[in-house]
Design an enzyme around this catalytic site. Structure first.
Site, PDB file in Angstrom:
ATOM      1  N   LYS A 192       0.850  -1.207   0.000  1.00 13.73           N
ATOM      2  CA  LYS A 192       0.000   0.000   0.000  1.00 13.73           C
ATOM      3  C   LYS A 192       0.872   1.239   0.000  1.00 13.73           C
ATOM      4  CE  LYS A 192       0.963   1.123   4.500  1.00 13.73           C
ATOM      5  NZ  LYS A 192       1.755   2.316   4.880  1.00 13.73           N
ATOM      6  N   ASP A 239      -2.402  -2.269   9.866  1.00 15.49           N
ATOM      7  CA  ASP A 239      -2.486  -2.240   8.402  1.00 15.49           C
ATOM      8  C   ASP A 239      -3.048  -3.531   7.797  1.00 15.49           C
ATOM      9  OD1 ASP A 239      -1.450   0.319   8.295  1.00 15.49           O
ATOM     10  OD2 ASP A 239       0.604  -0.337   7.900  1.00 15.49           O
TER      11      ASP A 239
HETATM   12  P1  ATP Z   1       4.554  -0.703   8.377  1.00 15.63           P
HETATM   13  O1  ATP Z   1       4.558   0.408   7.395  1.00 15.63           O
HETATM   14  O2  ATP Z   1       3.280  -1.501   8.403  1.00 15.63           O
HETATM   15  O3  ATP Z   1       5.033  -0.368   9.736  1.00 15.63           O
HETATM   16  P2  ATP Z   1       6.738  -1.629   6.869  1.00 15.63           P
HETATM   17  O4  ATP Z   1       6.136  -1.827   5.521  1.00 15.63           O
HETATM   18  O5  ATP Z   1       7.550  -0.420   7.094  1.00 15.63           O
HETATM   19  O6  ATP Z   1       5.598  -1.771   7.916  1.00 15.63           O
HETATM   20  P3  ATP Z   1       7.406  -4.411   7.127  1.00 15.63           P
HETATM   21  O7  ATP Z   1       8.205  -4.938   5.992  1.00 15.63           O
HETATM   22  O8  ATP Z   1       5.966  -4.736   7.157  1.00 15.63           O
HETATM   23  O9  ATP Z   1       7.651  -2.844   7.226  1.00 15.63           O
HETATM   24  O10 ATP Z   1       8.030  -4.937   8.513  1.00 15.63           O
HETATM   25  C1  ATP Z   1       8.925  -4.250   9.313  1.00 15.63           C
HETATM   26  C2  ATP Z   1       9.588  -5.205  10.306  1.00 15.63           C
HETATM   27  O11 ATP Z   1       8.670  -6.168  10.797  1.00 15.63           O
HETATM   28  C3  ATP Z   1      10.703  -5.993   9.657  1.00 15.63           C
HETATM   29  O12 ATP Z   1      11.921  -5.344   9.830  1.00 15.63           O
HETATM   30  C4  ATP Z   1      10.641  -7.366  10.320  1.00 15.63           C
HETATM   31  O13 ATP Z   1      11.585  -7.486  11.358  1.00 15.63           O
HETATM   32  C5  ATP Z   1       9.266  -7.452  10.937  1.00 15.63           C
HETATM   33  N1  ATP Z   1       8.404  -8.476  10.263  1.00 15.63           N
HETATM   34  C6  ATP Z   1       7.614  -9.361  10.855  1.00 15.63           C
HETATM   35  N2  ATP Z   1       6.974 -10.131   9.980  1.00 15.63           N
HETATM   36  C7  ATP Z   1       7.353  -9.738   8.760  1.00 15.63           C
HETATM   37  C8  ATP Z   1       7.022 -10.170   7.436  1.00 15.63           C
HETATM   38  N3  ATP Z   1       6.187 -11.169   7.200  1.00 15.63           N
HETATM   39  N4  ATP Z   1       7.593  -9.494   6.414  1.00 15.63           N
HETATM   40  C9  ATP Z   1       8.443  -8.482   6.651  1.00 15.63           C
HETATM   41  N5  ATP Z   1       8.794  -8.054   7.871  1.00 15.63           N
HETATM   42  C10 ATP Z   1       8.256  -8.665   8.928  1.00 15.63           C
END
Ligand code: ATP
Length: 309
Positions: free
Chosen positions: A16, A146
């Site tokens: 997203k 989210d």
């Molecule tokens: P958000 O914007 O929802 O906070 P993001 O998109 O910035 O998330 P993600 O890739 O969703 O970041 O995840 C951030 C952290 O969460 C990662 O550094 C990881 O340690 C942990 N994590 C837990 N489960 C997952 C997963 N399935 N995929 C990626 N990261 C995950």
């Protein structure tokens, strides 16, 4: 009772971007009320959910770039989704989960949440639970704010923690250029920086941007570009000053609008059409300020089964 079970499914889940992310004051609970407008875009993870032998437990495998440091234990949001679904719907958690990731890790595009959404939809499918989207979003909300949007997809307004979602009226589709960063930003760290930058300021309760909703209703990309906003952008740029350079280059090369997505560091630029997005990609690449650049479209569907194994 007996339920028909399939051996496994592949669920495709979107990343997203936030067209608006308005953050209220820090509350005593440590949380912030947010009002956000999500758009699901065509950058997908594929989540395979396969039934395993009795007693085999939950196993998680991950493939894709920069995925080495993602936990495969109960810290993984996909793992939490399996446990919650198994408990709530009294089904076996002996499942093999494979996450094939394209959504940047810790990129502000909610990839982890999308993976949890994929598991929820996948478990509904393999055990033939017949859950309504509402039920699945309710489970999703317990995992992360989210997750409900990753199940619904499209364009939606999120309130509360961003987890109470209402589909938004919109027309047309949009072309985006994403500037990805090699290393991520921690969402809690960005919120902390936001609070630090706001010290001494009085912050009002967030509300939906009417000009943004109007732009979406008319399908007018130029108007949409002018109405993009993200209260976390200053904090993300403060922690990662290179993001300002990226934003400047994209805007100099005629993007209709540009902003940090969510807590960053992914930067999203709105382009007029596909050709314009290709021009922007060339400009960003030759500028040398950004590594990976790609074109995506939105809105796209939420988590859905694309294959039955
Ligand atoms: P958000 O914007 O929802 O906070 P993001 O998109 O910035 O998330 P993600 O890739 O969703 O970041 O995840 C951030 C952290 O969460 C990662 O550094 C990881 O340690 C942990 N994590 C837990 N489960 C997952 C997963 N399935 N995929 C990626 N990261 C995950």
């Amino acid at each position: 009772g007996f339920r028909f079970m399939s051996a496994g499914v592949v669920v495709r889940v979107p990343g997203k971007i936030n067209l608006q992310l308005s953050v209220g004051p820090l509350e005593k609970t440590g949380f912030h009320e947010v009002v956000t407008v999500f758009q699901a875009v065509s950058l997908f993870d594929d989540v395979t959910v396969k039934s395993g032998a009795p007693g085999s437990g939950i196993s998680i495998k991950i493939s894709g770039e920069n995925t080495d440091h993602i936990p495969v234990n109960e810290k993984n949001l996909a793992h939490r989704a399996v446990e919650l679904m198994a408990k709530k719907y009294k089904v076996s958690s002996d499942l093999g989960i494979h996450l094939n990731k394209n959504i940047p890790v810790a990129g502000g595009m909610a990839g982890g949440s999308a993976n949890a959404a994929g598991v929820i939809v996948g478990i509904d499918a393999i055990y033939n639970l017949g859950l309504k989207r509402d039920d699945m979003e309710k489970v999703g909300r317990e995992i992360g704010s989210d997750v409900p949007f990753a199940i619904s997809g499209g364009i939606a307004i999120g309130t509360g923690k961003g987890d109470q979602i209402t589909p938004a009226l919109s027309r047309g589709s949009y072309h985006w250029v994403l500037a990805l960063s090699a290393s991520g930003l921690s969402t809690p760290a960005v919120y902390n920086e936001c609070d630090r930058l706001r010290e001494g300021m009085s912050i009002i309760a967030p509300s939906v941007s009417e000009p943004l909703m109007q732009a979406l209703r008319s399908g007018d990309a130029k108007e949409l570009g002018k109405t993009l906003s993200n209260d976390l952008q200053a904090a993300a740029c403060s922690l990662r000053p290179a993001l300002r350079l990226i934003l400047d280059v994209g805007m100099d090369y005629g993007a209709l609008g540009g902003l940090v997505s969510g807590s960053g560091p992914t930067v999203a630029f709105l382009a007029e059409d596909e050709e314009h997005s290709l021009d922007l990609i060339v400009a960003l690449k030759t500028s040398g300020v950004v590594g990976n650049v790609l074109h995506v479209g939105g809105p796209v569907h939420g988590a859905r089964v694309i294959e039955t194994l």
